[in-house]
Design a protein around this motif. Structure first.
Motif, PDB file in Angstrom:
ATOM      1  N   ILE A 122       0.838  -1.203   0.000  1.00  0.00           N
ATOM      2  CA  ILE A 122       0.000   0.000   0.000  1.00  0.00           C
ATOM      3  C   ILE A 122       0.876   1.256   0.000  1.00  0.00           C
ATOM      4  CG2 ILE A 122      -1.751   1.303   1.274  1.00  0.00           C
ATOM      5  CD1 ILE A 122      -2.729  -1.395   2.378  1.00  0.00           C
ATOM      6  N   LEU A 149      -8.577   3.438  20.261  1.00  0.00           N
ATOM      7  CA  LEU A 149      -9.893   3.813  20.785  1.00  0.00           C
ATOM      8  C   LEU A 149     -10.840   4.212  19.656  1.00  0.00           C
ATOM      9  CD1 LEU A 149      -8.841   5.750  24.007  1.00  0.00           C
ATOM     10  CD2 LEU A 149      -9.690   3.408  23.792  1.00  0.00           C
ATOM     11  N   VAL A 150     -10.339   4.921  18.659  1.00  0.00           N
ATOM     12  CA  VAL A 150     -11.204   5.315  17.537  1.00  0.00           C
ATOM     13  C   VAL A 150     -11.715   4.094  16.810  1.00  0.00           C
ATOM     14  CG1 VAL A 150     -11.311   6.513  15.350  1.00  0.00           C
ATOM     15  CG2 VAL A 150      -9.960   7.451  17.180  1.00  0.00           C
ATOM     16  N   TRP A 151     -10.790   3.178  16.544  1.00  0.00           N
ATOM     17  CA  TRP A 151     -11.219   2.006  15.779  1.00  0.00           C
ATOM     18  C   TRP A 151     -12.078   1.067  16.611  1.00  0.00           C
ATOM     19  CZ3 TRP A 151     -11.411   1.288  10.710  1.00  0.00           C
ATOM     20  CH2 TRP A 151     -10.699   2.201   9.921  1.00  0.00           C
ATOM     21  N   GLN A 152     -11.883   1.085  17.924  1.00  0.00           N
ATOM     22  CA  GLN A 152     -12.774   0.326  18.784  1.00  0.00           C
ATOM     23  C   GLN A 152     -14.199   0.843  18.615  1.00  0.00           C
ATOM     24  OE1 GLN A 152     -12.999   1.268  23.005  1.00  0.00           O
ATOM     25  NE2 GLN A 152     -12.117  -0.748  23.420  1.00  0.00           N
ATOM     26  N   TRP A 153     -14.304   2.154  18.514  1.00  0.00           N
ATOM     27  CA  TRP A 153     -15.617   2.767  18.360  1.00  0.00           C
ATOM     28  C   TRP A 153     -16.200   2.500  16.975  1.00  0.00           C
ATOM     29  CZ3 TRP A 153     -20.043   4.125  19.767  1.00  0.00           C
ATOM     30  CH2 TRP A 153     -20.762   5.174  19.208  1.00  0.00           C
ATOM     31  N   LEU A 154     -15.371   2.646  15.934  1.00  0.00           N
ATOM     32  CA  LEU A 154     -15.853   2.409  14.571  1.00  0.00           C
ATOM     33  C   LEU A 154     -16.302   0.962  14.390  1.00  0.00           C
ATOM     34  CD1 LEU A 154     -13.220   4.351  12.479  1.00  0.00           C
ATOM     35  CD2 LEU A 154     -15.677   4.650  12.314  1.00  0.00           C
ATOM     36  N   ILE A 185     -19.819   0.623  12.240  1.00  0.00           N
ATOM     37  CA  ILE A 185     -19.982   0.355  10.811  1.00  0.00           C
ATOM     38  C   ILE A 185     -21.007  -0.748  10.560  1.00  0.00           C
ATOM     39  CG2 ILE A 185     -18.779  -0.493   8.763  1.00  0.00           C
ATOM     40  CD1 ILE A 185     -16.245   0.851   9.876  1.00  0.00           C
ATOM     41  N   ILE A 244      -6.364  -3.545  10.890  1.00  0.00           N
ATOM     42  CA  ILE A 244      -6.970  -2.410  10.166  1.00  0.00           C
ATOM     43  C   ILE A 244      -6.520  -1.097  10.799  1.00  0.00           C
ATOM     44  CG2 ILE A 244      -9.154  -1.236   9.668  1.00  0.00           C
ATOM     45  CD1 ILE A 244     -10.470  -3.957   9.477  1.00  0.00           C
ATOM     46  N   LEU A 272      -2.698  -0.469  10.254  1.00  0.00           N
ATOM     47  CA  LEU A 272      -2.384  -0.005   8.905  1.00  0.00           C
ATOM     48  C   LEU A 272      -2.803   1.452   8.722  1.00  0.00           C
ATOM     49  CD1 LEU A 272      -3.326  -3.068   6.678  1.00  0.00           C
ATOM     50  CD2 LEU A 272      -1.052  -2.218   7.218  1.00  0.00           C
ATOM     51  N   TRP A 273      -3.967   1.772   9.277  1.00  0.00           N
ATOM     52  CA  TRP A 273      -4.454   3.151   9.163  1.00  0.00           C
ATOM     53  C   TRP A 273      -3.430   4.104   9.778  1.00  0.00           C
ATOM     54  CZ3 TRP A 273      -6.073   6.597  13.155  1.00  0.00           C
ATOM     55  CH2 TRP A 273      -6.704   7.748  12.699  1.00  0.00           C
ATOM     56  N   THR A 281       0.654   3.275   7.545  1.00  0.00           N
ATOM     57  CA  THR A 281       1.035   3.245   6.133  1.00  0.00           C
ATOM     58  C   THR A 281       1.496   4.613   5.631  1.00  0.00           C
ATOM     59  OG1 THR A 281      -1.324   3.151   5.786  1.00  0.00           O
ATOM     60  CG2 THR A 281      -0.031   1.276   4.999  1.00  0.00           C
ATOM     61  N   GLY A 282       1.004   5.678   6.263  1.00  0.00           N
ATOM     62  CA  GLY A 282       1.438   7.013   5.848  1.00  0.00           C
ATOM     63  C   GLY A 282       2.946   7.153   5.937  1.00  0.00           C
ATOM     64  N   GLN A 305      -7.330  -1.051  22.092  1.00  0.00           N
ATOM     65  CA  GLN A 305      -8.414  -1.502  21.228  1.00  0.00           C
ATOM     66  C   GLN A 305      -9.133  -2.720  21.776  1.00  0.00           C
ATOM     67  OE1 GLN A 305      -7.198  -2.052  17.175  1.00  0.00           O
ATOM     68  NE2 GLN A 305      -9.273  -1.992  16.398  1.00  0.00           N
TER      69      GLN A 305
END
Lengths: 296, 300, 358
Positions: free
Chosen positions: A89, A124-129, A136, A165, A168-169, A172-173, A238
């Protein structure tokens, strides 16, 4: 002026004094600390470290503990996936940004901002998403696809991919930026030569540019690999290692045994294993990178 | 110009390009999708933190708030509970400030002097220590956690802010020293030689010649350290006590608490608050941040 | 039919006009050198011909075909770059054949062409090596080989010798000239080195600010510079310029009058007014050559620079300091007074305002 040669020791004395913090860190912490931990991994230290030899018992116990085996498996899966995916990526994104596009800076800023955030915030953000009831999954179910299931954080079989996920978010930057720097380091005349030769762009990337970027790829690989071994905060935030022990990782094992389980010996043995894993990656790299140069 | 063009026939001027060529659609399309994916979490964080709990339970996490409320922010900052303390994230914020400021200053000062000594005043054995230092950057922190606990306990700083400052200075040293050494090596050596012939000594050259020329690299180091230390979790949780927990540790404790009802809006407000400092630095510093991470990537 | 023809070419990068209304025709088999200082647009022009840059306006023809919109690989050109631009991971053979393989040429045809190029350039023993194992000169030969195997009529060289040291540069210069005589291809060669330009070119185009200042044979460029820029650019040490006035065929400056008998004035150009005279250091007569000089004067030597083959002196003349090239065996010391002679037939006169040749 004295004609005697000044004592070697006193030459550059100020510089030596100024370098004392570095020398102390290198010797006491990095060498001393590592040796101390390795030595104590062969003892039966519990609440406090003590030098009562226990041979390889700690290691035997370690490799007989289900939680450690799960941790290692998770690390391997996460590591392999994150290595391959972030390289691919990262390179593709860098190649896209290298097409003399408009808004390059905007895109780069967007792709890199997660890297400024901590793993705790990321987790924490991805736990919420990924929250099954409100995230989602529920949005897509609400949109009419009733049978849609995407709940990695509560499924012990795929929980590590839920973490992937997020990882990588966040990461990868960075890979993209390193790859982009590598691409920009390629002689522009190589591109011109390949256009005059009539070689399609994808072939130029595959057969000329990527082989030329081998050092960049190797360095990036080492950076990703040594980062993966340290994976800890993201898991804590997470999943806290759950459900059950299905998303445990070695770094968390070490922390829990050292500071919560009051079983220091286990912690030392586990951290020594982590060190071993890093050395397996770093030593060949250092040999290639620095040993190779010395030979010309 | 017009009559000149008219005189020519057949293809002339730039190659005809369609604005929406297949190539452009693929490039911009892919980048737009990826950018959307990268921005989504930030967007969700913001909208969630501005909604009330009833709206969250009923609605969709992507929907913008019907009724904007700042209550979750206030609560996250001043009232959220961790354990027995119910004074919100503000405590963690100030702890983090108290940790970050001295850590950044001390670590940069020491590392810049190290880098300067390594670049310009080579002495026997310097390279050996430097190699150990760089290898140290790859040793998993877990290996050195406990020995440092013992060292800090011996000097009476375990659990204190200054103990954590020392830890950040130690672990920031490899990458910062490398950064400064490489920078000072890149400066013209003649400058250093001229200063020596003029009679300047170690500190004189450092303060009067090197420092004024190295402002950009100090800014890069600062960006690297502020974000790194602010985002640290492991050292915070190991080397501090609940009273002195940095913001990240406190945030994790607030969000992942098992007691009471989960207030997602407060959680997201708290998460955003914690991420705000590095985000602001990132968006303000731009290219310097990129330079810092490219150099600091070794840190892993 | 011309080999390369450029019509009304413009190239702008945003507001910067790099090339302006440029016209140029190059005959089949001609060796044309684009010469100029950096930033004059010479490399840009070459990249336009190659199709590596999109032109803003105008047309480019190669072998009679309008290639303005054609891809570089379809234009019938081969190109050699300053940095060689060899593919580092491939052997020399791989470098030579990669483009051909990609064009799906039959294998025996590829082998034939590679063998021929290797033979011409004498790189047969290097075919299995990688570029990293080659010297700079060998690399540049491989780069030329990569253009050679394409079997094209037009070769483009973008400062191919600039990365080499002085001796290798001189050797390869001869080889390129030899190659041109052998192959008789059209060659367009960009350089900032006037010695390379003078020795290689059939014609030289001197460029400045995106325009061609003069196009002509090396002989014309050197002896009949059309403007002051060209006169100043060509020649080392460069031409001496003395400001003065032209009054009924006589050049007058502080302390010296030069009747311009024997100077080939352009039709109707010999009007009186402010002019500048250009005298090449090697065209100021000294010693035995004085006999042929119409005008003689005595000057006091300021500075002496022996170079071995020649001795250069600085001396004040006509209100400025002029450079004079003398035979290397002459013994001169600062402070000496010597006699010099001026040959009006070899001088150049320029209008001081338009800077054009009179």
């Amino acid at each position: 002026m004295s004609d005697r040669r000044p004592n070697r020791f006193f030459r550059n004395m100020t510089a030596k004094i100024a370098a004392v913090p570095m020398i102390l860190t290198a010797l006491c912490v990095f060498v001393g600390g590592t040796v101390w931990t390795i030595v104590h991994s062969f003892t039966d230290s519990k609440l406090l470290p003590r030098l009562r030899w226990d041979g390889l018992d700690q290691y035997e116990r370690l490799w007989n503990t289900n939680r450690w085996i799960v941790s290692i498996e998770n690390l391997l899966i996460y590591g392999l996936c994150s290595l391959i995916l972030s390289l691919i990526i990262g390179f593709v994104l860098a190649a896209l940004l290298d097409q003399k596009i408009r808004f390059e800076n905007t895109f780069r800023t967007i792709l890199l901002y997660p890297f400024a955030l901590s793993f705790i915030v990321t987790g924490l953000v991805w736990q919420w998403l990924l929250n099954p009831d409100l995230g989602i999954q529920s949005v897509i179910r609400g949109a009419g696809w009733i049978g849609f299931t995407f709940d990695p954080l509560n499924n012990s079989k795929i929980v590590i991919f839920g973490v992937l996920i997020a990882g990588l978010w966040q990461g990868t930057g960075l890979i993209m930026v390193l790859m982009l720097a590598g691409l920009r380091g390629i002689d522009q005349e190589i591109w011109k030569a390949s256009r005059v030769d009539g070689i399609p762009m994808w072939k130029t990337y595959l057969f000329i540019v990527i082989p030329m970027m081998r050092p960049v790829f190797i360095t990036t690989l080492v950076i990703i690999a040594s980062g993966i071994v340290k994976l800890y905060d993201l898991i804590v935030a997470q999943t806290s290692g759950g459900p059950g022990i299905s998303s445990e990782v070695p770094a968390k094992y070490v922390y829990d045994y050292m500071f919560q389980g009051q079983n220091l010996g286990q912690g030392f043995a586990a951290s020594t294993m982590m060190l071993l894993a890093v050395l397996v990656v770093v030593i060949p790299w250092a040999y290639l990178e620095f040993g190779g140069k010395a030979r010309g | 110009m017009a009559d000149r063009v008219a005189a020519l026939s057949g293809p002339q001027g730039p190659r005809p390009r369609r604005r929406f060529s297949r190539r452009n659609i693929i490039i911009y399309g892919t980048l737009a999708v990826v950018a959307f994916y990268y921005l989504l979490p930030l967007y969700v964080m913001i909208v969630t933190s501005l909604k009330g709990m009833p709206e969250i339970r009923l609605g969709n996490i992507f929907a913008p708030p019907v009724e904007i409320t700042f209550e979750p922010w206030v609560k996250a900052w001043a009232q959220a509970c961790t354990g027995l303390n119910c004074d919100g994230l503000s405590r963690g914020f100030w702890n983090s400030v108290q940790i970050t400021v001295p850590s950044v200053i001390v670590s940069i000062l020491i590392a810049s002097v190290n880098g300067y000594a390594l670049a310009n005043w080579r002495f026997r054995g310097a390279d050996v220590f430097f190699t150990i230092l760089i290898f140290g950057a790859f040793i998993p922190y877990q290996v050195m956690l406990y020995p440092i606990v013992i060292m800090l306990r011996e000097i009476g700083l375990y659990g204190s802010l200054w103990g954590l400052v020392i830890v950040h200075t130690i672990f920031g040293m490899p990458i910062l020293t490398l950064l400064f050494r490489n920078y000072f090596t890149s400066l013209p050596e003649e400058l250093f030689k001229a200063a020596r012939i003029d009679g300047a000594r170690f500190w004189g050259i450092y303060f009067r010649i090197m420092l004024p020329m190295s402002l950009p690299i100090f800014v890069v180091a600062m960006i690297l350290q502020v974000t790194g230390i602010w985002n640290d979790f492991l050292f915070g949780v190991v080397y501090t006590k609940p009273d002195t927990y940095p913001m990240t540790v406190q945030l994790n404790n607030i969000v992942n608490t098992v007691q009471g009802v989960r207030e997602y809006n407060v959680n997201m407000a708290a998460t955003l608050l914690t991420g705000l400092v590095p985000l602001v630095i990132y968006f303000v510093s731009g290219k310097l941040f990129v330079r810092g991470i490219a150099a600091g990537a070794v840190k892993g | 039919m011309h080999s390369v023809e450029i019509k009304n070419l413009d190239l702008h990068f945003g507001a910067v006009k790099v090339l302006q209304d440029l016209n140029l025709t190059i005959a089949r088999g001609e060796f044309l050198v684009l010469l100029g200082s950096s930033g004059c647009g010479k490399s840009t022009l070459l990249n336009c011909i190659a199709g590596l840059l999109d032109v803003t306006a105008g047309q480019i023809f190669i072998n009679g075909a309008n290639v303005t919109w054609a891809e570089p690989s379809d234009r019938g050109i081969g190109m050699v770059f300053q940095s060689y631009a060899l593919y580092p991971q491939m052997t020399v053979e791989g470098n030579l054949s990669f483009g051909l393989k990609n064009a799906r040429l039959p294998r025996d045809e590829i082998a034939r062409r590679v063998a021929r190029a290797a033979e011409i350039l004498q790189i047969e023993p290097l075919l299995k090596r990688k570029p990293a194992a080659l010297s700079g000169g060998q690399r540049q030969r491989v780069a030329i080989g990569r253009a050679l195997v394409r079997d094209v009529d037009v070769f483009l060289f973008d400062e191919p010798l600039s990365n080499l040291d002085a001796k290798l540069r001189a050797d390869l210069r001869v080889e390129i000239k030899h190659l041109h005589q052998q192959l008789k291809n059209t060659m367009i060669y960009v350089t900032h080195d006037q010695v390379e330009a003078m020795t290689l070119a059939d014609r030289i185009a001197i460029m400045k600010d995106g325009k061609i200042m003069q196009l002509g044979s090396p002989h014309e460029i050197y002896n009949l510079p059309q403007n002051r820029y060209v006169a100043d650019f060509i020649g080392s040490p460069s031409m001496n310029f003395i400001d003065g006035r032209l009054e009924s065929g006589v050049f007058r400056a502080a302390g010296i009058d030069i009747p311009m008998t024997g100077y080939d004035f352009r039709a109707g150009a010999a009007s009186d007014g402010k002019v500048v005279i250009g005298l090449r250091p090697e065209h100021i007569a000294t010693g035995d050559a004085l006999a042929s000089a119409a005008i003689r004067t005595r000057v006091k030597v300021d500075i002496v620079e022996p170079t071995g083959s020649d001795t250069l002196i600085f001396a004040p003349l006509g209100g400025t300091s002029v450079h004079v090239r003398m035979d290397g065996q002459t013994r001169v010391n600062p402070g000496d007074e010597i006699e010099i002679g001026i040959l009006p037939g070899r001088a150049s006169l320029f209008d001081r305002d338009t800077e054009l040749r009179l």
